[in-house]
Design an enzyme around this catalytic site. Structure first.
Site, PDB file in Angstrom:
ATOM      1  N   ASP A 134      -5.188  73.453   2.524  1.00  0.00           N
ATOM      2  CA  ASP A 134      -4.780  72.055   2.607  1.00  0.00           C
ATOM      3  C   ASP A 134      -3.746  71.648   1.553  1.00  0.00           C
ATOM      4  O   ASP A 134      -2.727  71.059   1.881  1.00  0.00           O
ATOM      5  CB  ASP A 134      -6.021  71.149   2.513  1.00  0.00           C
ATOM      6  CG  ASP A 134      -5.733  69.702   2.859  1.00  0.00           C
ATOM      7  OD1 ASP A 134      -4.809  69.466   3.646  1.00  0.00           O
ATOM      8  OD2 ASP A 134      -6.414  68.809   2.338  1.00  0.00           O
ATOM      9  N   SER A 139       2.266  74.968   5.639  1.00  0.00           N
ATOM     10  CA  SER A 139       1.669  74.040   6.595  1.00  0.00           C
ATOM     11  C   SER A 139       0.502  74.734   7.295  1.00  0.00           C
ATOM     12  O   SER A 139       0.694  75.688   8.044  1.00  0.00           O
ATOM     13  CB  SER A 139       2.706  73.609   7.640  1.00  0.00           C
ATOM     14  OG  SER A 139       2.077  73.006   8.746  1.00  0.00           O
ATOM     15  N   ARG A 141      -1.207  73.797   9.710  1.00  0.00           N
ATOM     16  CA  ARG A 141      -1.108  73.663  11.160  1.00  0.00           C
ATOM     17  C   ARG A 141      -0.109  74.664  11.743  1.00  0.00           C
ATOM     18  O   ARG A 141      -0.374  75.300  12.767  1.00  0.00           O
ATOM     19  CB  ARG A 141      -0.695  72.225  11.498  1.00  0.00           C
ATOM     20  CG  ARG A 141      -0.711  71.904  12.980  1.00  0.00           C
ATOM     21  CD  ARG A 141      -0.850  70.408  13.238  1.00  0.00           C
ATOM     22  NE  ARG A 141       0.159  69.632  12.555  1.00  0.00           N
ATOM     23  CZ  ARG A 141       1.239  69.099  13.136  1.00  0.00           C
ATOM     24  NH1 ARG A 141       1.459  69.290  14.418  1.00  0.00           N
ATOM     25  NH2 ARG A 141       2.095  68.380  12.447  1.00  0.00           N
ATOM     26  N   ASN A 155      -1.899  64.766  18.737  1.00  0.00           N
ATOM     27  CA  ASN A 155      -2.481  64.017  17.615  1.00  0.00           C
ATOM     28  C   ASN A 155      -2.194  64.677  16.267  1.00  0.00           C
ATOM     29  O   ASN A 155      -2.775  64.284  15.255  1.00  0.00           O
ATOM     30  CB  ASN A 155      -3.987  63.840  17.807  1.00  0.00           C
ATOM     31  CG  ASN A 155      -4.739  65.162  17.871  1.00  0.00           C
ATOM     32  OD1 ASN A 155      -4.142  66.234  17.812  1.00  0.00           O
ATOM     33  ND2 ASN A 155      -6.054  65.083  17.981  1.00  0.00           N
ATOM     34  N   ILE A 158      -4.661  70.745  14.988  1.00  0.00           N
ATOM     35  CA  ILE A 158      -4.814  71.994  15.731  1.00  0.00           C
ATOM     36  C   ILE A 158      -6.041  71.851  16.629  1.00  0.00           C
ATOM     37  O   ILE A 158      -7.135  71.498  16.172  1.00  0.00           O
ATOM     38  CB  ILE A 158      -4.981  73.185  14.771  1.00  0.00           C
ATOM     39  CG1 ILE A 158      -3.641  73.519  14.120  1.00  0.00           C
ATOM     40  CG2 ILE A 158      -5.533  74.418  15.499  1.00  0.00           C
ATOM     41  CD1 ILE A 158      -2.567  74.038  15.077  1.00  0.00           C
ATOM     42  N   LEU A 169      -8.961  74.157   8.262  1.00  0.00           N
ATOM     43  CA  LEU A 169      -8.049  75.297   8.291  1.00  0.00           C
ATOM     44  C   LEU A 169      -7.741  75.800   6.882  1.00  0.00           C
ATOM     45  O   LEU A 169      -7.649  75.023   5.936  1.00  0.00           O
ATOM     46  CB  LEU A 169      -6.729  74.893   8.962  1.00  0.00           C
ATOM     47  CG  LEU A 169      -6.822  74.341  10.388  1.00  0.00           C
ATOM     48  CD1 LEU A 169      -5.457  73.814  10.821  1.00  0.00           C
ATOM     49  CD2 LEU A 169      -7.335  75.389  11.360  1.00  0.00           C
ATOM     50  N   CYS A 198      -3.877  55.156  18.751  1.00  0.00           N
ATOM     51  CA  CYS A 198      -3.653  55.073  17.303  1.00  0.00           C
ATOM     52  C   CYS A 198      -3.599  53.613  16.857  1.00  0.00           C
ATOM     53  O   CYS A 198      -2.761  52.845  17.354  1.00  0.00           O
ATOM     54  CB  CYS A 198      -2.360  55.792  16.929  1.00  0.00           C
ATOM     55  SG  CYS A 198      -2.015  55.745  15.144  1.00  0.00           S
ATOM     56  N   LYS A 281     -19.023  57.235 -13.396  1.00  0.00           N
ATOM     57  CA  LYS A 281     -20.018  58.300 -13.469  1.00  0.00           C
ATOM     58  C   LYS A 281     -20.940  58.267 -12.252  1.00  0.00           C
ATOM     59  O   LYS A 281     -21.234  59.303 -11.636  1.00  0.00           O
ATOM     60  CB  LYS A 281     -20.832  58.171 -14.755  1.00  0.00           C
ATOM     61  CG  LYS A 281     -21.854  59.278 -14.956  1.00  0.00           C
ATOM     62  CD  LYS A 281     -22.602  59.118 -16.278  1.00  0.00           C
ATOM     63  CE  LYS A 281     -23.648  60.221 -16.466  1.00  0.00           C
ATOM     64  NZ  LYS A 281     -24.403  60.046 -17.735  1.00  0.00           N
ATOM     65  N   LYS A 297     -12.839  56.275  -7.314  1.00  0.00           N
ATOM     66  CA  LYS A 297     -13.575  55.189  -6.665  1.00  0.00           C
ATOM     67  C   LYS A 297     -12.693  54.008  -6.262  1.00  0.00           C
ATOM     68  O   LYS A 297     -13.056  53.249  -5.357  1.00  0.00           O
ATOM     69  CB  LYS A 297     -14.698  54.693  -7.578  1.00  0.00           C
ATOM     70  CG  LYS A 297     -14.254  53.898  -8.789  1.00  0.00           C
ATOM     71  CD  LYS A 297     -15.439  53.346  -9.575  1.00  0.00           C
ATOM     72  CE  LYS A 297     -14.951  52.466 -10.726  1.00  0.00           C
ATOM     73  NZ  LYS A 297     -16.039  51.836 -11.464  1.00  0.00           N
TER      74      LYS A 297
END
Length: 384
Positions: A134, A139, A141, A155, A158, A169, A198, A281, A297
């Site tokens: 990642d 890439s 994909r 989309n 893969i 992946l 979307c 924490k 956070k």
């Protein structure tokens, strides 16, 4: 051993260590990808999280000299949660996307790749390997597509015949020469459901994504979320699954055989108000194992505040007022003002007017004024 014999051994071992699918590709440059990446850059469709050097993204030999093969792997993850808690009035919940259920996939895939690499180096002493998941230069994909893991869907995910697009992946560049697999022909056909569904129109067309509009990207940003996207966010805390959920290829796809990816329902669909009270924490202790915690956070809490506004959650008014008055982070104060404006009661008007009198940060003041103006417009419309 011949390359074909080595490949058979590697494939068999991959199953032993829990890799769901493995494929092999040449380490030749990704020439067509290079053109697409330059076009994405020209259109300003990139998120900024990617490797900026396009040559590194398309030339495996720049990462590992004498690279011969790229080994691609895929691990399936669940699409359904057992006994999911309900978000109810007075006790609202947010949600992490499916790719952030269970253990952070980066750690899990790196573990599998490390085991695979150790085995390959036993078979071929002196070989070299470099793995990535990642956040690497290549890439994922493009590699997975070339290696026959699946086809690149409209989309921008893969899609595998066995697991749909609910797969993580990873890949390994190696100096070992192994026979390549054949890519799978694209099978989306005339289906355009993901593009049509979307929420923000981030899928400009099938296979082309404007990352800056993508909710999955927007949930990870740390600044004020542009107002035009806030109502689109709904109760999403991290990521977005819409384009996967509507995909016909994902119908019935739900795999629970990777224990690390099994979600804890209360963690991945958490109550919103307690999220706003967590220290750094406490956040790390509760959410640190999730992929969705990587930005800390602040984005999660900002998104939780937006979700409370989405729900018009009156039970959150006092908490939002405390944030508006006391939180040191302008983004949190300003987003709390927006949410109070969405809830829109006499009490929220009073609190916003009060805050307007002592807030000094320009962006926060603008959010307060916008919230009050929106309330006034809503009241005018309701009185007509």
């Amino acid at each position: 051993m011949t390359g074909a014999q080595l490949k058979e051994k590697i494939m068999a071992y991959s199953k032993d260590i829990g890799i769901d699918k493995i494929g092999f590709a040449s380490a030749d440059p990704f020439l067509s990808l290079k053109d697409r990446l330059h076009e994405q850059q020209r259109l300003n469709y990139q998120s900024g999280f990617e490797e900026k050097d396009i040559e590194k993204r398309v030339t495996p030999a720049k990462l590992l000299p004498e690279a011969k093969t790229i080994v691609a792997i895929a691990l399936a993850y669940p699409s359904k949660m057992k006994n999911p808690p309900k978000s109810t009035k007075g006790d609202r919940r947010g949600v992490f996307c499916r790719a952030s259920w269970g253990e952070d996939y980066h750690r899990v895939l790196k573990d599998r790749l490390q085991k695979l690499e150790e085995y390959m180096l036993e078979l071929v002493p002196g070989a070299r390997c470099q793995s990535m998941v990642d956040t690497g230069e290549l890439s994922d994909r493009a590699v997975a597509e070339r290696a026959g893991i699946g086809w690149s869907g409209k989309n921008c995910a893969i899609i595998t015949p066995e697991f749909g697009s609910y797969v993580y992946l990873g890949e390994m560049v190696t100096t070992i020469s192994l026979p390549p697999d054949n890519p799978i022909t694209e099978q989306c056909g005339t289906c355009n459901k993901c593009v049509d569904a979307c929420p923000t129109g981030a899928l400009v067309q099938g296979g082309q994504l404007d990352s800056n509009k993508c909710i999955a990207y927007l949930t990870q940003t740390k600044d004020f979320l542009p107002e035009r996207y806030r109502k689109k966010l709904g109760n999403r805390l991290y990521g977005c699954d819409t384009c996967q959920q509507v995909c016909p290829e994902n119908k019935g796809m739900d795999f629970h055989h990777q224990e690390e990816f099994e979600p804890d329902p209360d963690t991945v669909k958490p109550k919103l108000l307690p999220l706003l009270e967590l220290s750094n924490k406490e956040f790390k202790q509760k959410y640190g194992r999730l992929a969705g915690s990587w930005r800390g956070k602040k984005p999660i809490q900002r998104n939780a505040i937006i979700a409370l506004g989405h729900f018009k959650a009156e039970e959150s008014i006092e908490t939002l007022d405390q944030l508006l008055n006391n939180d040191p982070r302008p983004v949190i104060r300003g987003t709390a003002a927006w949410s109070l404006g969405q809830i829109n009661t006499k009490r929220t008007i009073t609190l916003l007017e009060k805050a307007k009198g002592y807030e000094t940060e320009g962006e926060v003041l603008k959010e307060i004024e916008n919230a009050l103006n929106q309330i006034a417009e809503d009241q005018m419309l309701s009185s007509k």
